[in-house]
Each structure stands twice: as structure tokens, then as C-alpha cells.
Design an enzyme around this catalytic site. Sequence first.
Site, short mmCIF file in Angstrom:
data_model
loop_
_atom_site.label_atom_id
_atom_site.label_comp_id
_atom_site.label_asym_id
_atom_site.label_seq_id
_atom_site.Cartn_x
_atom_site.Cartn_y
_atom_site.Cartn_z
N HIS A 82 0.85 -1.20 0.00
CA HIS A 82 0.00 0.00 0.00
C HIS A 82 0.88 1.24 0.00
O HIS A 82 2.11 1.15 -0.08
CB HIS A 82 -1.00 -0.03 1.16
CG HIS A 82 -0.39 -0.10 2.53
ND1 HIS A 82 0.39 0.89 3.06
CD2 HIS A 82 -0.44 -1.08 3.48
CE1 HIS A 82 0.77 0.56 4.28
NE2 HIS A 82 0.29 -0.65 4.54
N HIS A 113 4.08 1.43 2.34
CA HIS A 113 5.28 0.70 1.92
C HIS A 113 5.99 1.47 0.80
O HIS A 113 7.21 1.61 0.80
CB HIS A 113 4.92 -0.70 1.39
CG HIS A 113 4.13 -1.53 2.36
ND1 HIS A 113 2.87 -1.97 2.09
CD2 HIS A 113 4.43 -1.98 3.61
CE1 HIS A 113 2.42 -2.68 3.12
NE2 HIS A 113 3.34 -2.68 4.06
N CYS A 150 2.76 -10.08 19.80
CA CYS A 150 1.90 -9.56 18.72
C CYS A 150 2.38 -10.19 17.42
O CYS A 150 3.51 -9.97 17.00
CB CYS A 150 1.98 -8.04 18.63
SG CYS A 150 1.17 -7.44 17.12
N CYS A 189 3.30 -7.60 14.64
CA CYS A 189 4.66 -7.05 14.77
C CYS A 189 5.71 -8.16 14.75
O CYS A 189 6.89 -7.88 14.58
CB CYS A 189 4.85 -6.30 16.09
SG CYS A 189 3.89 -4.80 16.27
N CYS A 215 -2.04 -4.70 21.17
CA CYS A 215 -0.78 -4.13 20.66
C CYS A 215 -1.05 -2.67 20.31
O CYS A 215 -2.03 -2.37 19.63
CB CYS A 215 -0.35 -4.90 19.42
SG CYS A 215 0.84 -3.98 18.41
N HIS A 261 -0.94 -2.36 16.22
CA HIS A 261 -1.97 -3.02 15.41
C HIS A 261 -3.37 -2.93 16.01
O HIS A 261 -4.35 -3.25 15.35
CB HIS A 261 -1.59 -4.49 15.19
CG HIS A 261 -0.43 -4.64 14.26
ND1 HIS A 261 0.88 -4.63 14.70
CD2 HIS A 261 -0.37 -4.74 12.91
CE1 HIS A 261 1.68 -4.74 13.65
NE2 HIS A 261 0.96 -4.81 12.57
N LYS A 305 -2.44 4.89 11.63
CA LYS A 305 -1.44 4.44 10.66
C LYS A 305 -2.16 3.68 9.55
O LYS A 305 -2.94 2.78 9.81
CB LYS A 305 -0.44 3.51 11.36
CG LYS A 305 0.58 2.92 10.42
CD LYS A 305 1.55 2.02 11.17
CE LYS A 305 2.51 1.33 10.22
NZ LYS A 305 2.43 -0.12 10.27
N LYS A 314 -3.00 -2.46 6.04
CA LYS A 314 -3.96 -3.42 5.52
C LYS A 314 -4.83 -3.93 6.65
O LYS A 314 -6.01 -4.16 6.47
CB LYS A 314 -3.22 -4.60 4.88
CG LYS A 314 -2.93 -4.36 3.42
CD LYS A 314 -4.15 -4.60 2.55
CE LYS A 314 -4.18 -3.72 1.39
NZ LYS A 314 -4.16 -3.67 0.16
N1 MSP Z 1 9.23 -7.28 7.52
C1 MSP Z 1 9.38 -6.21 8.43
C2 MSP Z 1 10.65 -5.43 8.14
C3 MSP Z 1 11.92 -6.22 8.20
S1 MSP Z 1 13.32 -5.25 7.81
C4 MSP Z 1 14.62 -6.19 8.18
C5 MSP Z 1 8.18 -5.27 8.31
N2 MSP Z 1 7.52 -5.32 7.15
S2 MSP Z 1 6.19 -4.48 6.79
O1 MSP Z 1 5.75 -4.98 5.52
O2 MSP Z 1 5.27 -4.53 7.88
O3 MSP Z 1 6.53 -3.00 6.55
C6 MSP Z 1 7.67 -2.36 6.81
C7 MSP Z 1 7.73 -0.91 6.46
O4 MSP Z 1 6.72 -0.42 5.58
C8 MSP Z 1 7.60 0.03 7.64
O5 MSP Z 1 8.63 0.03 8.51
C9 MSP Z 1 7.54 1.31 6.90
O6 MSP Z 1 8.81 1.62 6.42
C10 MSP Z 1 6.58 0.96 5.77
N3 MSP Z 1 5.22 1.29 6.17
C11 MSP Z 1 4.17 0.43 6.35
N4 MSP Z 1 3.06 1.14 6.66
C12 MSP Z 1 3.37 2.46 6.70
C13 MSP Z 1 2.64 3.65 6.85
N5 MSP Z 1 1.34 3.67 7.08
N6 MSP Z 1 3.31 4.81 6.71
C14 MSP Z 1 4.64 4.86 6.40
N7 MSP Z 1 5.36 3.78 6.25
C15 MSP Z 1 4.78 2.55 6.50
O7 MSP Z 1 7.91 -4.54 9.23
#
Ligand code: MSP
Length: 527
Positions: A17, A20, A126, A129, A151, A154, A302, A305
Site C-alpha cells: 500500500h 510501503h 503480537c 509485529c 498491541c 496493530h 497508521k 492493511k
Molecule cells: N518485515 C518487516 C521489516 C523487516 S526489515 C529487516 C516489516 N515489514 S512491513 O511490511 O510490515 O513493513 C515495513 C515498512 O513499511 C515500515 O517500517 C515502513 O517503512 C513501511 N510502512 C508500512 N506502513 C506504513 C505507513 N502507514 N506509513 C509509512 N510507512 C509505512 O515490518
Amino acid sequence: MTYYVTTPIYYVNDAPHLGHAYTTLAADVLARWHRRRGEDVWFLTGTDEHGQKILRTAQQNGVGPQEWADRLVHDSWQPLWQHLEIANDDFIRTTQRRHTDRVQEFVQDLYDRGEIYKGGYEGPYCVGCEEYKLPGELIDGEGEYAGQKLCPIHRKPVEMLQEENYFFRLSAYADRLLDHYAANPDFIQPESARNEVVNFVRQGLQDLSISRSTFDWGVPVPWDDKHVIYVWVDALLNYATAVGYNENPEKFASTFPADVHLVGKDILRFHAIIWPAMLLANGLPLPGRIAANGWLMVGGEKMSKSNLTGIRPQDLTSHFGVDAYRWYFLRAIAFGQDGSFSWEDFTARYTSELANDYGNLASRVTAMVGKYFGGTLPEATAVGEAEQAIHDGLTRAVAEADRRIGDELDFQGGIVAVFGFIKQVNGYLTEQEPWKVAKDESPEGRARLATILYTAAESLRAIAVLLDPVMPETSRKLWDSLGAETSLGALADQRIQESGEWGRLPAGTTVTKGAVLFPRLEEAPAT
Ligand code: MSP
């Protein structure tokens, strides 16, 4: 030495989304910026495919976890990065052998050094996380979750887990970490993130459970295959395995450690505490900087999904175009702070800054060179104070954008510096009124007109170079319409440092009025 930039590796439990894409875009712009400085750059991204969260999602969808991961990577993640013109040098998947073998070696090495011991743990976990939480961090549930502990990220109930696992002696590293933070004030950015981490570590660290035995979707612990390695330890190691840890010593020595790990603030502690402690324990060097970005919020929460607020990037690029999308989030939100997205704000900025300021400047100037000089860029022979002000404005914009984007990761500040220059050039045209000067056919009038149009076109040449890392397609179009390729070579070979040198675009170049850079927007879809 290589300038090495990373994004988090994303969980493949769902499609990407806007949140990311935000972190990945920032990393892409940073990587492209450093390439334009002429540096050797390595930009890594990838996917995090092990752990309970992925396993459960796959089960819910009735497929095996590997099949699920393959599907998501091939159908959702990689196509999106291509669509957004993300120019990563490698894409690591934690299920690849090049990664899993090295993870085992790394963990075995820690074990051999006495950094790992067997113990028991019970605590709230969690799955979102993939982390044990401290009881004090949890929030009280309401409504359907009344009476349960949630959490804080989440907002879903945590699960009590009791397991016998292997533990990493994280607690032993608190002082060395604090020393490192103190000696390297830029190690964690922004300041608020740094303070949060320092305060957390000052309270003392608990040892970290680094294995799981209740499910098997992970990398087996090499000395005890009833356990799999904790997904975060597995995931963090991607930054080392992808650049040749224990496999390609030359590549590893010239690339590792990363200059910048870009992460969302939700995963800051893993990167600023656990990751450096793992490296210290293994005798490896620490990264240069951990830069945390804020969250994209929807309705005060935040975007994610799991709370159904995730917006697909394609929903925006189909309306605004890829380049405007790449530009918007970095322009609108100060990096490091939370920000919210709205169609109204995006539409307003698109119209005023991209279409009116930037797009119009390009189309006016190229059209006038066509109309008054048959499309051949004239020479500037009557340079005066007004032109000198533009030369100076460019020098300032280049220095400021380079410092802010390249060094400080202040993408907003850097973009604003370039758009400030665009405004200045627009103001210059409004004052000089070339359309009026054109009526004066005397040699002085012609010289004046030539000077004004040369000044504006040469400014556009620099703007195309400076904005190329942010909006590559637009810069390619502009480069084409300025005819710059024949005289100056490929856009990719231009250097930020030289972009402020005045007079690079030679007179005599063929200028054409290309396609409109930022077309008028269609009616916004109903939201
Ligand atoms: N898999 C772990 C990261 C491992 S790194 C060794 C993880 N993955 S995640 O898919 O949940 O997403 C990681 C990253 O996506 C967040 O840390 C952030 O950089 C980005 N974001 C996800 N949602 C976000 C927002 N709503 N806003 C900004 N960035 C966000 O955690």
C-alpha cells in the site's frame, strides 16, 4: 567504497500500500541522487517471507507459505516497484538459499561465541509485529476487544506465549550501544527517534528470544532443528547476506555496512538496537545511519492493511501519473514526521506546483524558442543583472538541494529548493516579458530576446538534472525537448555537482515543444 542504501524488506502477507511505497520511494530518490553525484551506489530492497504472520495468511488462503510468497512477490510487489520506476540493484527474498545458508552461519557463529543460550520465556506476543511486547506497552481494548490487552500499533489482542527458546545476550550490549549513539549523533534520525531509542536502552535491555519451536516456517536453528530462527533475526540479516556475507568477501568489504537503512518508525528499535547488537556480537561494523520515516495516516491512524485503510499506489498513479506520485509524498510530508494523504491536497499541489509552475515554464520556454528562433537555441549576448540573479539562484538551489537530499535526507527541503528556483525563473520571465521584447526587431531587441530565452532554457536544463532522481520520466521528456542529449549526452551521465555550472547547454541546440509534462487532471474519482 559503495554508497549502500536499503529499505525494510516487506512482509508478503499482503499486497503493498502507499505506506510501503513511501519508504521505498525515499530510498530510490536517495540512491538516484548519489548515483547522480557519480558515486558507486548499491540499492537493496526485498521481501520478508518467514514467520507466523505469513504462515497464517497462507493457511487462511489454503496454500503453502512458499507458494503464497511466490505469488505475492511476482504478482504484487515486484510489478509495483517496476511501475514506480524503483531502480534497485538487487531484490532479496528471505526464502532464497543465498540468504538462509548465511543466516544459519551467522547464528551458529554467535552460538559458538557464547552469545546464545537456552532459556524459557513467557509474555504477550503480537503476531502483526512478530514481537514480544512489554506488558507496560499494551493498551486496554474497548468494544469487541473489551477486557483484552492490545498491541499499540496493530490495535489487535496480543497472545500469551510460553516457550523454551534460544536467547541472544542482548542485555550485555546496552552500554556499548549507548556509547555508540553518543559518539555518533547522526546514527539515528530524526532527533525524536534517536531520543526514543536512547531512553529505551537507558532503562536496560532484556535478552532476546531468537528461536521459535511452535511452528516451522523459518530457517532451522543449525544445532537444533526443532527450532526455527526468529523471523526478525532472519530478516535483519538480509542486509548482510545480500551483499556477500560469508560468500563474496570482496563485494562484502566494499559494500557493507549500509550507509543508510531507511525504516518506518514502527521498526526503529529492531534496526537501532537489535541489529547493531547482533553486529557487535559478531565483530562486524555498524551501519552509518538508521533513518526513520513517519507514518502515512488515514483518519488519525497508521495506514495499514490490517485496519483496511491501505490505499493501493496504482489507484493514485492512474489518476496523477507515476512521476507526480513519486514527487507528492516526499514534497508534502517532512521526512521523519507523520503525514496524511488527501485527494484534495494532492490535486491542489499538482495543479499549482507541477502543472502551473513547472509544466508551464517548460512549455512556454520551448514554445517561444520555436516561435521566435525556429527551434534553434540562441546565444545569450546581453547578460545583465537580471540574468546574474538567475545564475546565482541556480548556484544556491543546487547547493541546497544537494545538501538537503543527499546528506540530510530532507527530501522536502531539497525539492522545495528546486521549486523555489522554478518560481524564480517564472518570475524572471514575467518581468522580462519576452513576448513583448519579441516585437522589437532591432539587433538590440533580438539580442535581449535571445538572452532571455537562453537563460530560461539553460535553467530548465539544470532543473531536469536536479529533478531526475524524483521524477525520472519528466526529466527524460524535458531533456529530449531541450535537445540536450546530442550536446550534453545522456541524462544519466549528468552530475549534480556540475548541474549548477552556467552555460552548459550550447547555443545552436535544437529545441522542440514536447508533450505537456503535467496534463490537466481528469475529474477525481468519488472517494
Ligand atoms: N518485515 C518487516 C521489516 C523487516 S526489515 C529487516 C516489516 N515489514 S512491513 O511490511 O510490515 O513493513 C515495513 C515498512 O513499511 C515500515 O517500517 C515502513 O517503512 C513501511 N510502512 C508500512 N506502513 C506504513 C505507513 N502507514 N506509513 C509509512 N510507512 C509505512 O515490518
